[in-house]
Design a protein around this motif. Structure first.
Motif, PDB file in Angstrom:
ATOM      1  N   LYS A   1     151.505  33.110  43.280  1.00  8.52           N
ATOM      2  CA  LYS A   1     152.168  33.764  42.141  1.00  8.52           C
ATOM      3  C   LYS A   1     151.880  33.007  40.849  1.00  8.52           C
ATOM      4  N   SER A   2     151.950  31.683  40.903  1.00 10.24           N
ATOM      5  CA  SER A   2     151.661  30.853  39.739  1.00 10.24           C
ATOM      6  C   SER A   2     150.209  31.016  39.303  1.00 10.24           C
ATOM      7  N   SER A   3     149.307  31.060  40.266  1.00  6.52           N
ATOM      8  CA  SER A   3     147.890  31.237  39.970  1.00  6.52           C
ATOM      9  C   SER A   3     147.630  32.597  39.331  1.00  6.52           C
ATOM     10  N   GLU A   4     148.298  33.620  39.853  1.00  6.83           N
ATOM     11  CA  GLU A   4     148.138  34.974  39.299  1.00  6.83           C
ATOM     12  C   GLU A   4     148.654  35.039  37.863  1.00  6.83           C
ATOM     13  N   LYS A   5     149.796  34.408  37.600  1.00  8.95           N
ATOM     14  CA  LYS A   5     150.344  34.392  36.231  1.00  8.95           C
ATOM     15  C   LYS A   5     149.402  33.663  35.282  1.00  8.95           C
ATOM     16  N   ARG A   6     148.832  32.550  35.746  1.00 14.34           N
ATOM     17  CA  ARG A   6     147.886  31.792  34.930  1.00 14.34           C
ATOM     18  C   ARG A   6     146.658  32.637  34.621  1.00 14.34           C
ATOM     19  N   ALA A   7     146.144  33.342  35.607  1.00 15.88           N
ATOM     20  CA  ALA A   7     144.973  34.205  35.397  1.00 15.88           C
ATOM     21  C   ALA A   7     145.291  35.312  34.402  1.00 15.88           C
ATOM     22  N   GLN A   8     146.482  35.869  34.458  1.00 15.19           N
ATOM     23  CA  GLN A   8     146.882  36.920  33.515  1.00 15.19           C
ATOM     24  C   GLN A   8     146.970  36.368  32.094  1.00 15.19           C
ATOM     25  N   ARG A   9     147.528  35.156  31.955  1.00 20.40           N
ATOM     26  CA  ARG A   9     147.614  34.547  30.612  1.00 20.40           C
ATOM     27  C   ARG A   9     146.224  34.289  30.057  1.00 20.40           C
ATOM     28  N   ILE A  10     145.329  33.806  30.892  1.00 21.76           N
ATOM     29  CA  ILE A  10     143.958  33.513  30.453  1.00 21.76           C
ATOM     30  C   ILE A  10     143.252  34.808  30.036  1.00 21.76           C
ATOM     31  N   SER A  11     143.400  35.850  30.842  1.00 24.20           N
ATOM     32  CA  SER A  11     142.703  37.108  30.517  1.00 24.20           C
ATOM     33  C   SER A  11     143.288  37.788  29.279  1.00 24.20           C
ATOM     34  N   SER A  12     144.545  37.496  28.963  1.00 26.57           N
ATOM     35  CA  SER A  12     145.118  38.103  27.758  1.00 26.57           C
ATOM     36  C   SER A  12     145.020  37.173  26.547  1.00 26.57           C
ATOM     37  N   GLY A  13     144.409  36.020  26.736  1.00 25.70           N
ATOM     38  CA  GLY A  13     144.172  35.099  25.627  1.00 25.70           C
ATOM     39  C   GLY A  13     145.365  34.243  25.250  1.00 25.70           C
ATOM     40  N   ILE A  14     146.364  34.173  26.091  1.00 25.68           N
ATOM     41  CA  ILE A  14     147.533  33.354  25.799  1.00 25.68           C
ATOM     42  C   ILE A  14     147.287  31.958  26.365  1.00 25.68           C
ATOM     43  N   SER A  15     147.537  30.949  25.523  1.00 24.00           N
ATOM     44  CA  SER A  15     147.317  29.573  25.999  1.00 24.00           C
ATOM     45  C   SER A  15     148.449  29.180  26.942  1.00 24.00           C
ATOM     46  N   HIS A  16     148.148  28.265  27.810  1.00 25.77           N
ATOM     47  CA  HIS A  16     149.173  27.792  28.740  1.00 25.77           C
ATOM     48  C   HIS A  16     149.968  26.659  28.109  1.00 25.77           C
TER      49      HIS A  16
END
Length: 158
Positions: A142-157
């Motif tokens: 779940k954490s990995s999926e959220k990180r991938a979504q943030r990356i694909s939408s251009g949001i920094s972590h």
């Protein structure tokens, strides 16, 4: 990640000379599926819910369950039988330092749902189940999926 990070240290145990009604109680009221059998703190066997149900036999044709009192009684109890008659020896185990992925592979390869965790002297120190590993896998995924979504939408972590 190591087994010690995931294992449960509060483990319900039985001894080989206990009656199987104790196993029945632990499985039904404590909601556990695997119960290590110990002798002086050392692991000697394990009993699973499947071992218990196999010993109890078919629901309507069991020689292990009998009426508590009288022929017309609706109460039933488990016929006195010792754990040693249903326990499984030769238990697969891991130690606290074992990697969690190795424990998962042992469970998958051997089609077992839990592994007792023992120290170098075979003293029981915990138990790890497939459910424990699946919970962590689910969180990581779940954490990995959220990180991938943030990356694909251009949001920094952060």
């Amino acid at each position: 990640m190591r087994v010690e990070d995931l294992m449960k240290t509060k483990v319900f145990t039985v001894e080989q000379h206990d009656l199987i009604d104790r196993v029945f109680f632990l499985i039904h009221y404590e909601k556990v599926r695997h119960i290590p059998v110990v002798e002086k703190g050392k692991l000697i066997a394990i009993v699973s819910d499947r071992d218990l149900y196999k010993a109890l036999g078919p629901k309507n044709n069991s020689n292990v369950i009998e009426p508590a009192s009288g022929k017309n009684s609706v109460e039933q109890h488990v016929v006195p039988q010792k754990v040693q008659h249903i326990m499984r020896r030769g238990v697969l185990t891991v130690n606290p330092e074992t990697y969690a992925f190795e424990a998962a592979a042992i469970m998958a390869d051997n089609k077992v749902g839990a592994l007792p965790v023992v120290d170098k002297d075979n003293h029981l120190v915990g138990i790890i189940s497939a459910t424990d590993i699946l919970k962590v896998f689910s969180k990581l995924e779940k954490s990995s999926e959220k990180r991938a979504q943030r990356i694909s939408s251009g949001i920094s972590h952060t």
